[in-house]
Scaffold this active site. Sequence first.
Site, PDB file in Angstrom:
ATOM      1  N   LYS A  49     -29.034-111.227 -45.623  1.00  0.00           N
ATOM      2  CA  LYS A  49     -28.639-112.111 -46.693  1.00  0.00           C
ATOM      3  C   LYS A  49     -27.238-113.073 -45.864  1.00  0.00           C
ATOM      4  O   LYS A  49     -27.256-113.932 -46.435  1.00  0.00           O
ATOM      5  CB  LYS A  49     -27.693-111.463 -47.952  1.00  0.00           C
ATOM      6  CG  LYS A  49     -28.787-110.340 -48.869  1.00  0.00           C
ATOM      7  CD  LYS A  49     -30.069-110.921 -48.971  1.00  0.00           C
ATOM      8  CE  LYS A  49     -30.851-109.863 -50.023  1.00  0.00           C
ATOM      9  NZ  LYS A  49     -32.284-110.308 -50.084  1.00  0.00           N
ATOM     10  N   TYR A 263     -39.217-101.215 -58.461  1.00  0.00           N
ATOM     11  CA  TYR A 263     -38.219-101.833 -57.784  1.00  0.00           C
ATOM     12  C   TYR A 263     -37.177-100.483 -57.530  1.00  0.00           C
ATOM     13  O   TYR A 263     -36.916 -99.941 -58.609  1.00  0.00           O
ATOM     14  CB  TYR A 263     -37.700-102.874 -58.130  1.00  0.00           C
ATOM     15  CG  TYR A 263     -36.271-103.418 -57.527  1.00  0.00           C
ATOM     16  CD1 TYR A 263     -36.479-103.762 -55.994  1.00  0.00           C
ATOM     17  CD2 TYR A 263     -35.129-103.487 -57.872  1.00  0.00           C
ATOM     18  CE1 TYR A 263     -35.463-104.414 -55.254  1.00  0.00           C
ATOM     19  CE2 TYR A 263     -34.128-103.993 -57.463  1.00  0.00           C
ATOM     20  CZ  TYR A 263     -34.235-104.308 -55.893  1.00  0.00           C
ATOM     21  OH  TYR A 263     -33.191-104.658 -55.316  1.00  0.00           O
ATOM     22  N   TYR A 289     -35.718-101.568 -49.520  1.00  0.00           N
ATOM     23  CA  TYR A 289     -36.561-102.641 -48.959  1.00  0.00           C
ATOM     24  C   TYR A 289     -37.205-102.432 -47.687  1.00  0.00           C
ATOM     25  O   TYR A 289     -38.449-102.189 -47.681  1.00  0.00           O
ATOM     26  CB  TYR A 289     -35.599-103.848 -48.622  1.00  0.00           C
ATOM     27  CG  TYR A 289     -34.970-104.532 -49.841  1.00  0.00           C
ATOM     28  CD1 TYR A 289     -35.589-105.638 -50.497  1.00  0.00           C
ATOM     29  CD2 TYR A 289     -34.031-104.119 -50.446  1.00  0.00           C
ATOM     30  CE1 TYR A 289     -35.247-106.220 -51.484  1.00  0.00           C
ATOM     31  CE2 TYR A 289     -33.232-104.610 -51.447  1.00  0.00           C
ATOM     32  CZ  TYR A 289     -34.084-105.680 -52.320  1.00  0.00           C
ATOM     33  OH  TYR A 289     -33.404-106.503 -53.304  1.00  0.00           O
TER      34      TYR A 289
END
Length: 337
Positions: A49, A263, A289
């Site tokens: 990010k 998720y 992730y």
Amino acid sequence: MLLAKLPRRSYTHATTPIEKLTHLSKLLDGPSIYIKRDDLLGLAGGGNKTRKLEYLLADAIRKGADTIVTGGALQSNHCRLTLAAAVKEGLKCHLVLEEGVATPYDPDANGNNLLYKLLGAEFIKVVPYGSDMIADMHALGEELAAAGRKPYVIPIGGSNELGSVGYVACAQEILQQTFETGLVLDDVVVASGSGGTQAGLIVGFHASSAPIKVHGINVSRPNETQIPKITDLVQQTASYLNVADNQLADRVHCYDGYVGEGYTIPTQGMIEAVQMLARTEGILLDSVYTGKVMAGLIDLVRKGAFKKEDNVLFIHTGGSPSLYANPTLFNEDLFVL
């Protein structure tokens, strides 16, 4: 495509290294596997990010914002890094956090939740699982504007066409690094979630006429929704940068066999992959992730998806702080050297 013309803040003072995973490559007896260490990017704890935020925060500052609003899951790496970027720029930050399927909010949780408090989030709003997060973030922004503040809303994951530019730039960085070292890459493997990282890499390699296939390992959605999501963002990013989008849709490749039950929900393959990389290379992955992405890469190697002579680059998008929110997750040894 001249990225230097775009306003950008700089949060990392060097390129992140590309390392060969010698022991893992030998263990799997497949292609040569390399890793791009974007877990070493700047800001608090690093992660992908950061590259997106360099462009998004520059835009926020240009527009006179005094408060950043964004959102994510309870252990969101994006929220941690956005908050850190806001602090670095002297801005306030408000977070909208979505509870998990079976994970209620615990204000005393470890991991990223601890860091939200340490970094000084001005306000945290917790919403139930399945909430319309985009609407919640914009509603919070409207409340701030009504109070005389100047909010700037950053999408989940920082994944819009401007945020994706961070990984268009990363594609250029990778090509420069491989040029300098003589490494010829055949494939790149990366997390496919909110989509900005995968979309940016696809556009970046395409714009440079680099025939490198980008494999996105889904972490949250099935292909019927993920592929259109990535394709749309690829086209938006290409349009934003005036890159010809001919055949770009053909470069979107997603794999949805490693999401598991959903998720943030652990899988056996993820646990094995996290343990395998820790015990062969001394590198930490996370459970949401990079652990699932590495599980996908390992399975694809085992299934013969890559040739022995191929060079495959795994993008480490960070996330290790969330490991400390699940202290018993790796108690069972699924991989032993």
